[in-house]
Structures are given as structure tokens and as C-alpha cells.
Write a protein that holds these residues in place. Structure first.
Motif, PDB file in Angstrom:
ATOM      1  N   VAL A   1       0.864  -1.172   0.000  1.00  0.00           N
ATOM      2  CA  VAL A   1       0.000   0.000   0.000  1.00  0.00           C
ATOM      3  C   VAL A   1       0.905   1.227   0.000  1.00  0.00           C
ATOM      4  CG1 VAL A   1      -1.707   1.349   1.266  1.00  0.00           C
ATOM      5  CG2 VAL A   1      -1.925  -1.148   1.148  1.00  0.00           C
ATOM      6  N   VAL A   2       0.663   2.123  -0.939  1.00  0.00           N
ATOM      7  CA  VAL A   2       1.497   3.307  -1.108  1.00  0.00           C
ATOM      8  C   VAL A   2       0.673   4.552  -0.820  1.00  0.00           C
ATOM      9  CG1 VAL A   2       2.882   4.670  -2.726  1.00  0.00           C
ATOM     10  CG2 VAL A   2       2.930   2.163  -2.835  1.00  0.00           C
ATOM     11  N   ALA A   3       1.158   5.387   0.087  1.00  0.00           N
ATOM     12  CA  ALA A   3       0.497   6.652   0.403  1.00  0.00           C
ATOM     13  C   ALA A   3       1.093   7.760  -0.453  1.00  0.00           C
ATOM     14  CB  ALA A   3       0.651   6.985   1.882  1.00  0.00           C
ATOM     15  N   ALA A   4       0.253   8.355  -1.294  1.00  0.00           N
ATOM     16  CA  ALA A   4       0.654   9.514  -2.104  1.00  0.00           C
ATOM     17  C   ALA A   4      -0.312  10.634  -1.765  1.00  0.00           C
ATOM     18  CB  ALA A   4       0.618   9.171  -3.582  1.00  0.00           C
ATOM     19  N   THR A   5      -0.280  11.043  -0.508  1.00  0.00           N
ATOM     20  CA  THR A   5      -1.298  11.951   0.034  1.00  0.00           C
ATOM     21  C   THR A   5      -0.740  13.329   0.375  1.00  0.00           C
ATOM     22  OG1 THR A   5      -0.911  10.803   2.154  1.00  0.00           O
ATOM     23  CG2 THR A   5      -2.839  10.163   0.890  1.00  0.00           C
ATOM     24  N   GLY A   6       0.282  13.731  -0.337  1.00  0.00           N
ATOM     25  CA  GLY A   6       0.814  15.075  -0.150  1.00  0.00           C
ATOM     26  C   GLY A   6       2.209  15.097   0.447  1.00  0.00           C
ATOM     27  N   ARG A   7       2.763  16.303   0.501  1.00  0.00           N
ATOM     28  CA  ARG A   7       4.102  16.499   1.034  1.00  0.00           C
ATOM     29  C   ARG A   7       4.097  17.709   1.964  1.00  0.00           C
ATOM     30  NH1 ARG A   7       8.104  13.775  -1.650  1.00  0.00           N
ATOM     31  NH2 ARG A   7       9.687  15.329  -1.127  1.00  0.00           N
ATOM     32  N   ALA A   8       5.061  17.754   2.855  1.00  0.00           N
ATOM     33  CA  ALA A   8       5.197  18.865   3.795  1.00  0.00           C
ATOM     34  C   ALA A   8       6.644  19.354   3.767  1.00  0.00           C
ATOM     35  CB  ALA A   8       4.817  18.416   5.207  1.00  0.00           C
ATOM     36  N   PRO A   9       6.876  20.646   4.028  1.00  0.00           N
ATOM     37  CA  PRO A   9       8.240  21.178   3.969  1.00  0.00           C
ATOM     38  C   PRO A   9       9.086  20.702   5.143  1.00  0.00           C
ATOM     39  CG  PRO A   9       6.738  22.845   4.776  1.00  0.00           C
ATOM     40  CD  PRO A   9       5.884  21.683   4.357  1.00  0.00           C
ATOM     41  N   ASN A  10      10.382  20.589   4.913  1.00  0.00           N
ATOM     42  CA  ASN A  10      11.337  20.256   5.971  1.00  0.00           C
ATOM     43  C   ASN A  10      11.749  21.546   6.679  1.00  0.00           C
ATOM     44  OD1 ASN A  10      11.381  17.486   5.229  1.00  0.00           O
ATOM     45  ND2 ASN A  10      12.865  17.928   3.612  1.00  0.00           N
ATOM     46  N   LEU A  11      11.229  21.746   7.882  1.00  0.00           N
ATOM     47  CA  LEU A  11      11.456  23.003   8.599  1.00  0.00           C
ATOM     48  C   LEU A  11      12.223  22.825   9.899  1.00  0.00           C
ATOM     49  CD1 LEU A  11       7.913  24.625   8.142  1.00  0.00           C
ATOM     50  CD2 LEU A  11       9.947  24.902   6.710  1.00  0.00           C
ATOM     51  N   GLY A  12      12.634  21.595  10.200  1.00  0.00           N
ATOM     52  CA  GLY A  12      13.312  21.339  11.465  1.00  0.00           C
ATOM     53  C   GLY A  12      14.571  22.139  11.658  1.00  0.00           C
ATOM     54  N   VAL A  13      15.231  22.515  10.576  1.00  0.00           N
ATOM     55  CA  VAL A  13      16.473  23.271  10.655  1.00  0.00           C
ATOM     56  C   VAL A  13      16.261  24.631  11.317  1.00  0.00           C
ATOM     57  CG1 VAL A  13      16.200  24.320   8.378  1.00  0.00           C
ATOM     58  CG2 VAL A  13      18.483  24.002   9.309  1.00  0.00           C
ATOM     59  N   LEU A  14      15.035  25.126  11.310  1.00  0.00           N
ATOM     60  CA  LEU A  14      14.767  26.444  11.876  1.00  0.00           C
ATOM     61  C   LEU A  14      14.800  26.456  13.399  1.00  0.00           C
ATOM     62  CD1 LEU A  14      11.849  27.604   9.552  1.00  0.00           C
ATOM     63  CD2 LEU A  14      14.148  28.580   9.646  1.00  0.00           C
ATOM     64  N   GLY A  15      14.552  25.316  14.021  1.00  0.00           N
ATOM     65  CA  GLY A  15      14.551  25.268  15.475  1.00  0.00           C
ATOM     66  C   GLY A  15      13.565  26.265  16.062  1.00  0.00           C
ATOM     67  N   ALA A  16      14.006  27.007  17.061  1.00  0.00           N
ATOM     68  CA  ALA A  16      13.140  27.982  17.731  1.00  0.00           C
ATOM     69  C   ALA A  16      12.750  29.130  16.818  1.00  0.00           C
ATOM     70  CB  ALA A  16      13.837  28.518  18.974  1.00  0.00           C
ATOM     71  N   LEU A  17      13.501  29.346  15.733  1.00  0.00           N
ATOM     72  CA  LEU A  17      13.191  30.438  14.815  1.00  0.00           C
ATOM     73  C   LEU A  17      11.941  30.157  13.987  1.00  0.00           C
ATOM     74  CD1 LEU A  17      16.747  31.350  13.467  1.00  0.00           C
ATOM     75  CD2 LEU A  17      15.394  32.606  15.152  1.00  0.00           C
ATOM     76  N   GLN A  18      11.475  28.912  14.009  1.00  0.00           N
ATOM     77  CA  GLN A  18      10.316  28.560  13.196  1.00  0.00           C
ATOM     78  C   GLN A  18       9.096  29.408  13.553  1.00  0.00           C
ATOM     79  OE1 GLN A  18       9.760  24.368  12.701  1.00  0.00           O
ATOM     80  NE2 GLN A  18       7.652  24.559  11.997  1.00  0.00           N
ATOM     81  N   GLU A  19       8.998  29.810  14.807  1.00  0.00           N
ATOM     82  CA  GLU A  19       7.868  30.635  15.233  1.00  0.00           C
ATOM     83  C   GLU A  19       7.885  32.012  14.585  1.00  0.00           C
ATOM     84  OE1 GLU A  19       7.878  30.835  19.448  1.00  0.00           O
ATOM     85  OE2 GLU A  19       7.540  28.672  19.742  1.00  0.00           O
ATOM     86  N   ARG A  20       9.043  32.436  14.076  1.00  0.00           N
ATOM     87  CA  ARG A  20       9.168  33.759  13.473  1.00  0.00           C
ATOM     88  C   ARG A  20       9.065  33.722  11.949  1.00  0.00           C
ATOM     89  NH1 ARG A  20      14.505  36.311  16.126  1.00  0.00           N
ATOM     90  NH2 ARG A  20      13.904  38.019  14.715  1.00  0.00           N
ATOM     91  N   VAL A  21       8.897  32.522  11.412  1.00  0.00           N
ATOM     92  CA  VAL A  21       8.797  32.361   9.956  1.00  0.00           C
ATOM     93  C   VAL A  21       7.352  32.051   9.593  1.00  0.00           C
ATOM     94  CG1 VAL A  21       9.563  31.054   7.951  1.00  0.00           C
ATOM     95  CG2 VAL A  21      11.187  31.599   9.783  1.00  0.00           C
ATOM     96  N   LYS A  22       6.737  32.937   8.846  1.00  0.00           N
ATOM     97  CA  LYS A  22       5.324  32.792   8.493  1.00  0.00           C
ATOM     98  C   LYS A  22       5.131  31.748   7.403  1.00  0.00           C
ATOM     99  CE  LYS A  22       1.264  35.523   7.198  1.00  0.00           C
ATOM    100  NZ  LYS A  22       0.755  36.879   6.823  1.00  0.00           N
ATOM    101  N   LEU A  23       4.094  30.926   7.586  1.00  0.00           N
ATOM    102  CA  LEU A  23       3.740  29.912   6.589  1.00  0.00           C
ATOM    103  C   LEU A  23       2.487  30.346   5.845  1.00  0.00           C
ATOM    104  CD1 LEU A  23       4.289  26.591   8.587  1.00  0.00           C
ATOM    105  CD2 LEU A  23       5.947  27.914   7.266  1.00  0.00           C
ATOM    106  N   SER A  24       2.356  29.875   4.612  1.00  0.00           N
ATOM    107  CA  SER A  24       1.166  30.163   3.818  1.00  0.00           C
ATOM    108  C   SER A  24       0.031  29.221   4.215  1.00  0.00           C
ATOM    109  CB  SER A  24       1.481  29.988   2.328  1.00  0.00           C
ATOM    110  OG  SER A  24       1.627  28.600   2.022  1.00  0.00           O
ATOM    111  N   ASP A  25      -1.123  29.411   3.592  1.00  0.00           N
ATOM    112  CA  ASP A  25      -2.259  28.533   3.860  1.00  0.00           C
ATOM    113  C   ASP A  25      -1.959  27.086   3.470  1.00  0.00           C
ATOM    114  OD1 ASP A  25      -3.648  30.711   4.763  1.00  0.00           O
ATOM    115  OD2 ASP A  25      -4.709  31.058   2.864  1.00  0.00           O
ATOM    116  N   LYS A  26      -1.001  26.902   2.567  1.00  0.00           N
ATOM    117  CA  LYS A  26      -0.636  25.553   2.128  1.00  0.00           C
ATOM    118  C   LYS A  26       0.389  24.897   3.046  1.00  0.00           C
ATOM    119  CE  LYS A  26       0.344  27.188  -1.969  1.00  0.00           C
ATOM    120  NZ  LYS A  26       0.793  27.294  -3.389  1.00  0.00           N
TER     121      LYS A  26
END
Length: 434
Positions: A255-280
Motif C-alpha cells: 500500500v502506497v500513500a501519495a497523500t501530499g508532502r510537507a516542507p522540511n522546517l526542522g532546521v529552523l529550530g526555535a526560529l520557526q515561530e518567526r517564519v510565516k507559513l502560507s495557507d498551504k
């Protein structure tokens, strides 16, 4: 290790590689940090291995139609050992080529995990590197559906590393990745069922082109179940069992899941809260690819652009020129051609819209006269009398033709002038001109 650079790019996929090479070529001191293999998703887990697999599937699909009509003998079998070896050799040669080009350009390549510790600061191998411009090109990763047993499903990353072909498989997801996985493996001999929660497949494409593509997939023997969100996935003695509802299940080896992708944001660490994401759910950027955190830019699949390799490459170069050369505007996404490598391919450029003049035709190719499966061709033109603004194609060679169509649309041709060009007989290309 040097600790001061003009720019640091995190991610060695299509976008990061393009930025690093062009920025260095413009005289910038650049460091590129990659935690895995150079080339990113496209080279290692996406376009390149997919296209190699599709090439084999396409040959088998063509031969199979002639075999079933009685004109050819038995369909040949795939030598997976040789195919996997050829795939490994090709991917390594591409990675070696990238490494050589980065070296020639003077880019410092660091192969390790990176973490942003502060604006303008990246920690890698215990060192703090600094640059006034940090470029995120971290790409994305497949996500699994939210259901019981989802961890038992494989993703496109896994599929493109298979060394053996399953006898049966279920694909969850009707986007172009799911459809490509389904079409390719059906041609390679698997019994394939595709399940999607949308009302049709290939939702990235205009409706009529997608419907022809869907009928061609069904003619290939793919069972398509639309409007259904699976409830659970369970391991059973002979493989996996996917529950569609309380009464309906499907069993398959894979069974293969082809249900979308998400960005790799772990590198941002605590700074992720200061980086705005789009509706997607990807990083929001401005016309200069800058995020909501000053000095931090994003390109490629982690940014709010089209997740396509040509866009990533172009955006990487554009950002390099914006920062270290003459300003260049990003490519307009409406002019980007795209293709789903089903059988035959579905290609499109432009954005067909409601209310625009739209001419179209569905036809049976001459090849159907000698093939048992008889795929359908399709073309569609959108726009107005003054300018054609979209082209949709379904047919053999659509993946090549749609790119040339994209170049044509940059000049916004009118319908009357297009009538002056004659196609090649007997092919799909002559149909719009008849």
C-alpha cells in the motif's frame, strides 16, 4: 572551517544547487550544507528514478497493447536487478557531476546536519557559521494519511527504491504522484487499485484533460475508487488489508500513500515561530524570496511556489542574481509547463479558467488500430480571440510538446495566427489545426 560567508544555503537539492553555483559564479563566497545525498528529492527520490522506471513501463505498455492484439509475441519481462543497477549508476553519476560543478565554482560543501541558532547564524559540525543571507532550500517529505495503521503504508520515497515488483498494490491519493505510481506499476505487471478522496484523479490539471487521463488509466486495468477516504490499514498474513469502510476492504502486497508532502522546517529550530507559513503550510515569501524573518530566504519545495524541479532551478538562479547580480523577476507560474507521467502522459501549461474561450477535441490515435487497449488523445486551448493562454494535452509525446507550447504562450499568440501552423500527419499535433 571558514565561518564567514556572503551566503549560506541549507539544502543540496535542485534549488540549493542552482543558487550556490550561480551565486559563486557572481563572486559570492558561498557555503552549501546538505545532510544527505546531493541532488535532493529530484535526483534521489523523485524525477530521475521515476523517469527511468517510467521509460521501462512505457515500453512494456506499448508492447502489451500489441501483444494483446495478437501482433506481437509475449510481453518481455523486467530484469529488476539490471534496472536497479542502472538506476544506481545514473544517480551516482549525477551526484558526482554536481559535486564537480560546485568545486569548480568555489562553493564550500559541508555534508552534515545544520541548525539555525540565530538570524544569520548556522551551526554545523560544532561550528557557528555566519552570513548576512541564509537560504533555505530544505525541500519536503511525503506525509501519510491520518488513519489507523498509516505507518504500514509506503511512500513515493520507498517505491523508487524498490528492488522487487509487487504482484498487487493499492495507491492512496489521486494527485499526479499517485497516478504516476499506479500507471507505472500497472504497466510493470502489478494489479493496481487507486483510492482517492476527491471526485476524480489528476486534480492538478484541468477537468477535461484529467478525465481523459483517468479513462486511459482505467483502460490500462487500474481500478479507481473515487470519493473515498480509507479508514484503516492492517497487516494480514499475505500482505496488507485496507479498510475503506466497515464493510469494504482491499488486500494487496503493498500500500502506497501519495497523500501530499510537507516542507522540511526542522532546521529552523526555535526560529520557526518567526517564519510565516502560507495557507498551504509552506514558507511564505515575497518577490525576492525573502521570508518574514529578514535576511532569510527560501527556494524550492519548502517555499510557496510550484513544487517542480524547473521552478526550483530557475528560482535558485533568480535569487542569486537578485542578491549578487542584476535584478531578475521570478518566473511567472502561469507559464510553467507540467506533466503527469501516466500512460500516455497528461501535459498542461497555462491556467484554463471558467468563462474563457476554450476549444478542445478528444480523439482516438491511429495506434489504436493495432493496439488492444486503445488510449484516447486530447487537446485543449484556453484564452480569448486575442490570445491563447493555455494548452492541455493528453497523448504520446505530450511531455515534450507541452514544454514547447509553454514557450509559445510567452508570446500570447492569437488563434487566427495559430491556424497558420500545420501539424505533422498523422499525429495529435495536426488536430487543432484541422
Amino acid at each position: 572551517m571558514d565561518t564567514s560567508y556572503d551566503a549560506i544555503v541549507i539544502g543540496g537539492g535542485s534549488a540549493g544547487l542552482s543558487f550556490a553555483r550561480h551565486a559563486a559564479g557572481l563572486g559570492a563566497k558561498v557555503a552549501l550544507i546538505e545532510r544527505g545525498k546531493l541532488g535532493g528529492t529530484c535526483v534521489n527520490r523523485g524525477c530521475v528514478p521515476k523517469k527511468m522506471l517510467w521509460t521501462v513501463a512505457d515500453a512494456l505498455w506499448r508492447a502489451g497493447g500489441l501483444t494483446r492484439s495478437g501482433l506481437l509475441g509475449p510481453t518481455p519481462q523486467v530484469d529488476m536487478e539490471r534496472l536497479c543497477a542502472a538506476r544506481a549508476d545514473k544517480l551516482q553519476s549525477i551526484r558526482d557531476s554536481y559535486r564537480g560543478k560546485l568545486s569548480e565554482a568555489g562553493v564550500t560543501v559541508i555534508e552534515d546536519e545544520a541548525a539555525m541558532s540565530a538570524p544569520g547564524e548556522v551551526t554545523v559540525q560544532g561550528e557557528k557559521l555566519h552570513a548576512p543571507r541564509i537560504v533555505l532550500a530544505t525541500g519536503g517529505h511525503p506525509i501519510r494519511p491520518k488513519m489507523e495503521g498509516a505507518e504500514l503504508a509506503e511512500t513515493s520515497d520507498d517505491v523508487l527504491e524498490w528492488t522487487a515488483l509487487p504482484g498487487s498494490m493499492v495507491v492512496i491519493g489521486g494527485g499526479y504522484i499517485g497516478c504516476e505510481m499506479a500507471a507505472i506499476h500497472a504497466a510493470l505487471g502489478a494489479r493496481v487499485t487507486l483510492v482517492t478522496d476527491t471526485d476524480r484523479v489528476l486534480t492538478e490539471f484541468s477537468e477535461n484533460a484529467a478525465k481523459v487521463g483517468q479513462r486511459n488509466m482505467q483502460a490500462q486495468g487500474i481500478r479507481i475508487i473515487a470519493g473515498c477516504a480509507p479508514a484503516a490499514l492492517r497487516a494480514v498474513e499475505d500482505g496488507l488489508e485496507l479498510a475503506l469502510d466497515s464493510d469494504t476492504t482491499i488486500r494487496a502486497e503493498k500500500v502506497v500513500a501519495a497523500t501530499g508532502r510537507a516542507p522540511n522546517l526542522g532546521v529552523l529550530g526555535a526560529l520557526q515561530e518567526r517564519v510565516k507559513l502560507s495557507d498551504k503550510g509552506v514558507i511564505e515569501i515575497d518577490e525576492c524570496f525573502e521570508t518574514s524573518l529578514p535576511g532569510l530566504h527560501a527556494v524550492g519545495d519548502c517555499a510557496d511556489r510550484l513544487p517542480l524541479t524547473p521552478v526550483a532551478v530557475a528560482d535558485g538562479e533568480t535569487l542569486a542574481r537578485q542578491l549578487f547580480g542584476e535584478h531578475r523577476d521570478p518566473v511567472a507560474l502561469r507559464d510553467v509547463a507540467t506533466t503527469a507521467f501516466v500512460l500516455p502522459p497528461v501535459g498542461e501549461v497555462g491556467q484554463p479558467a471558467q468563462g474563457t474561450i476554450f476549444e478542445e477535441e478528444e480523439s482516438t490515435p491511429l495506434a489504436a488500430g493495432v493496439r488492444a487497449d486503445g488510449p484516447q488523445d486530447y487537446w485543449g486551448l484556453g484564452g480569448s480571440e486575442a490570445a491563447v493562454t493555455s494548452v492541455s494535452l493528453v497523448g504520446e509525446g505530450a511531455q515534450e510538446a507541452v514544454a514547447w507550447a509553454g514557450q509559445m504562450l510567452l508570446h500570447r499568440p492569437d488563434r487566427a495566427r495559430m491556424l497558420r501552423a500545420l501539424g505533422v500527419h498523422p499525429t495529435l499535433s495536426e488536430a487543432p489545426m484541422g
